[in-house]
Design a protein around this motif. Structure first.
Motif, mmCIF file in Angstrom:
data_model
loop_
_atom_site.group_PDB
_atom_site.id
_atom_site.type_symbol
_atom_site.label_atom_id
_atom_site.label_comp_id
_atom_site.label_asym_id
_atom_site.label_seq_id
_atom_site.Cartn_x
_atom_site.Cartn_y
_atom_site.Cartn_z
ATOM 1 N N GLY A 263 49.009 47.362 42.894
ATOM 2 C CA GLY A 263 49.408 45.866 42.255
ATOM 3 C C GLY A 263 49.585 44.677 41.594
ATOM 4 O O GLY A 263 49.670 43.404 41.568
ATOM 5 N N GLN A 264 47.736 45.024 41.231
ATOM 6 C CA GLN A 264 47.276 43.626 40.206
ATOM 7 C C GLN A 264 46.733 44.521 38.895
ATOM 8 O O GLN A 264 46.822 45.213 39.521
ATOM 9 N N THR A 265 46.265 43.438 38.327
ATOM 10 C CA THR A 265 46.101 43.499 37.167
ATOM 11 C C THR A 265 45.011 43.478 37.692
ATOM 12 O O THR A 265 44.089 42.784 37.835
ATOM 13 N N GLY A 266 44.042 44.140 35.553
ATOM 14 C CA GLY A 266 42.284 43.656 35.776
ATOM 15 C C GLY A 266 41.502 44.661 36.366
ATOM 16 O O GLY A 266 41.953 45.189 37.316
ATOM 17 N N ASP A 267 40.815 45.390 35.414
ATOM 18 C CA ASP A 267 39.798 46.573 35.282
ATOM 19 C C ASP A 267 39.420 46.147 36.479
ATOM 20 O O ASP A 267 38.315 45.199 35.612
ATOM 21 N N LEU A 268 38.345 46.776 36.916
ATOM 22 C CA LEU A 268 37.521 46.577 38.163
ATOM 23 C C LEU A 268 36.057 47.683 37.318
ATOM 24 O O LEU A 268 36.440 49.091 37.408
ATOM 25 N N PRO A 269 35.275 47.124 35.988
ATOM 26 C CA PRO A 269 34.756 48.347 36.084
ATOM 27 C C PRO A 269 33.906 49.104 36.027
ATOM 28 O O PRO A 269 34.150 49.931 35.296
ATOM 29 N N VAL A 270 33.104 48.915 36.966
ATOM 30 C CA VAL A 270 32.245 49.489 37.511
ATOM 31 C C VAL A 270 32.076 49.329 39.167
ATOM 32 O O VAL A 270 31.841 48.269 39.893
ATOM 33 N N ILE A 271 32.075 50.265 39.886
ATOM 34 C CA ILE A 271 32.052 49.846 41.771
ATOM 35 C C ILE A 271 30.893 50.384 41.855
ATOM 36 O O ILE A 271 31.176 52.607 41.182
ATOM 37 N N ILE B 203 35.852 34.637 32.163
ATOM 38 C CA ILE B 203 34.685 35.475 33.059
ATOM 39 C C ILE B 203 34.576 35.670 34.134
ATOM 40 O O ILE B 203 34.667 36.047 35.263
ATOM 41 N N ALA B 204 34.427 34.348 34.526
ATOM 42 C CA ALA B 204 33.835 33.640 36.004
ATOM 43 C C ALA B 204 35.356 33.906 36.513
ATOM 44 O O ALA B 204 34.958 33.739 38.456
ATOM 45 N N GLU B 205 36.146 33.505 35.833
ATOM 46 C CA GLU B 205 37.414 33.437 36.897
ATOM 47 C C GLU B 205 37.486 34.443 37.338
ATOM 48 O O GLU B 205 38.506 35.470 38.316
ATOM 49 N N GLN B 206 37.986 35.376 36.275
ATOM 50 C CA GLN B 206 38.286 36.675 36.792
ATOM 51 C C GLN B 206 37.045 37.623 37.536
ATOM 52 O O GLN B 206 37.444 38.629 37.936
ATOM 53 N N MET B 207 36.161 37.519 37.061
ATOM 54 C CA MET B 207 35.015 37.701 38.510
ATOM 55 C C MET B 207 35.399 37.551 39.818
ATOM 56 O O MET B 207 35.310 37.987 40.579
ATOM 57 N N GLN B 208 35.715 36.145 40.002
ATOM 58 C CA GLN B 208 35.867 35.320 41.386
ATOM 59 C C GLN B 208 37.232 36.105 41.843
ATOM 60 O O GLN B 208 36.909 36.425 42.641
ATOM 61 N N GLU B 209 38.544 36.512 41.097
ATOM 62 C CA GLU B 209 39.482 37.618 41.110
ATOM 63 C C GLU B 209 38.824 38.545 41.472
ATOM 64 O O GLU B 209 39.818 39.193 43.051
ATOM 65 N N HIS B 210 38.351 39.038 40.369
ATOM 66 C CA HIS B 210 38.456 41.253 41.405
ATOM 67 C C HIS B 210 37.174 40.811 42.296
ATOM 68 O O HIS B 210 37.331 42.187 43.184
ATOM 69 N N ALA B 211 36.294 40.390 42.674
ATOM 70 C CA ALA B 211 35.395 40.066 44.033
ATOM 71 C C ALA B 211 36.413 40.121 44.913
ATOM 72 O O ALA B 211 35.904 40.799 45.946
ATOM 73 N N GLU B 212 36.955 38.939 45.307
ATOM 74 C CA GLU B 212 37.765 38.505 46.047
ATOM 75 C C GLU B 212 38.850 40.086 46.703
ATOM 76 O O GLU B 212 38.749 39.884 47.998
ATOM 77 N N ALA B 213 39.416 40.426 45.528
ATOM 78 C CA ALA B 213 40.739 41.185 45.486
ATOM 79 C C ALA B 213 39.847 42.929 46.598
ATOM 80 O O ALA B 213 40.005 43.839 47.111
ATOM 81 N N LEU B 214 38.456 42.940 45.822
ATOM 82 C CA LEU B 214 37.360 44.019 46.271
ATOM 83 C C LEU B 214 37.214 44.257 47.572
ATOM 84 O O LEU B 214 37.274 44.734 48.593
ATOM 85 N N GLN B 215 36.799 42.858 47.965
ATOM 86 C CA GLN B 215 36.534 42.492 49.169
ATOM 87 C C GLN B 215 37.728 42.513 50.592
ATOM 88 O O GLN B 215 37.814 43.115 51.259
ATOM 89 N N LEU C 73 32.780 55.362 52.387
ATOM 90 C CA LEU C 73 33.489 53.895 51.981
ATOM 91 C C LEU C 73 34.236 54.410 50.475
ATOM 92 O O LEU C 73 34.947 53.982 49.805
ATOM 93 N N HIS C 74 32.962 55.419 49.520
ATOM 94 C CA HIS C 74 33.358 55.824 48.694
ATOM 95 C C HIS C 74 34.517 56.510 48.199
ATOM 96 O O HIS C 74 35.491 56.373 47.554
ATOM 97 N N ARG C 75 34.932 57.483 48.902
ATOM 98 C CA ARG C 75 35.852 58.527 49.044
ATOM 99 C C ARG C 75 37.624 57.757 48.836
ATOM 100 O O ARG C 75 38.350 57.740 48.883
ATOM 101 N N ASP C 76 37.422 56.485 50.471
ATOM 102 C CA ASP C 76 38.837 55.875 50.740
ATOM 103 C C ASP C 76 39.114 54.696 49.605
ATOM 104 O O ASP C 76 40.212 54.752 49.340
ATOM 105 N N LEU C 77 37.504 54.104 48.904
ATOM 106 C CA LEU C 77 38.196 53.724 47.740
ATOM 107 C C LEU C 77 38.289 54.247 47.013
ATOM 108 O O LEU C 77 39.510 53.718 45.671
ATOM 109 N N SER C 78 38.308 55.909 46.268
ATOM 110 C CA SER C 78 38.487 56.861 45.649
ATOM 111 C C SER C 78 40.244 56.103 45.600
ATOM 112 O O SER C 78 40.976 57.201 45.017
ATOM 113 N N ARG C 79 40.824 56.701 46.791
ATOM 114 C CA ARG C 79 42.176 57.093 47.073
ATOM 115 C C ARG C 79 43.364 56.046 46.070
ATOM 116 O O ARG C 79 43.848 56.322 46.729
ATOM 117 N N ARG C 80 42.401 55.070 47.186
ATOM 118 C CA ARG C 80 43.114 53.604 46.691
ATOM 119 C C ARG C 80 43.080 52.664 45.637
ATOM 120 O O ARG C 80 44.196 51.926 45.586
#
Length: 185
Positions: free
Chosen positions: A55-63, A102-114, A174-181
């Motif tokens: 439901g969101q745009t933007g690539d989370l390149p490495v987790i 760059i910083a705006e995107q990182m903030q958005e991605h970090a909040e979404a991952l959290q 954690l990894h299994r859950d994130l890889s599914r979602r």
């Protein structure tokens, strides 16, 4: 062989052909960093590459999921360019040019991952975020942009090697859950 050991990690290209895929220089930095991380850690650290939250745009390149928690790593490459922060530390200045997005995107991605981690099986797991500069002239002193650490590849490796409160089963859960979602991009 240890009964708890995992099979050897194999990297599979997601085959993304989408027009909204990351720019070439960003993809190259991610690929270079991915190769380095896999060579350094094998299956001792669990990774997800090029994911996004449904439901969101933007690539989370490495987790990376480690004993210290979940790490969102934003690879960057600016060969031969001077990388600094503006006076208030809110944005990058690369060869004298401000890069606010760059910083705006990182903030958005970090909040979404959290948010994604907080509704998973280990909601209190810590989410770390940092930039990893594969190429670029970083200052000798520590650098933060928008409250996020800027590290070299060496600094990233050191951070991922740190010990923490999560055991191997927690990391795998954690990894299994994130890889599914998290959706592949």
């Amino acid at each position: 062989m240890d009964p708890l050991s995992r099979p050897r990690l194999t990297v599979v290209d997601g085959g993304a052909t989408d027009e909204s895929a990351a720019p070439a220089e960003h993809a190259d930095a991610t690929d270079a960093l991915a190769t380095t991380l896999i060579d350094a850690f094998g299956d001792r650290v669990l990774f997800l590459f090029h994911r996004r939250i449904a439901g969101q745009t933007g690539d989370l390149p490495v987790i990376a999921v480690t004993a210290t928690g979940v790490h969102l790593i934003e690879p960057r490459s600016y060969p031969g360019k001077k990388v600094r922060a503006c006076r208030d530390g809110s944005t990058f200045v690369i060869d004298g040019v401000r890069h606010t997005r760059i910083a705006e995107q990182m903030q958005e991605h970090a909040e979404a991952l959290q948010a994604a981690v907080s509704i998973g099986p280990l909601p209190d797991a810590t989410v770390h975020s940092h930039y990893c500069f594969v190429d670029g002239d970083l200052p000798v002193r520590p650098l933060e942009v928008g409250g996020v650490r800027v590290l070299s590849v060496r600094g990233t490796l050191k951070r991922l090697r740190a010990s923490g409160p999560l055991d191997e089963r927690d990391v795998e859960t954690l990894h299994r859950d994130l890889s599914r979602r998290l959706v592949r991009t």
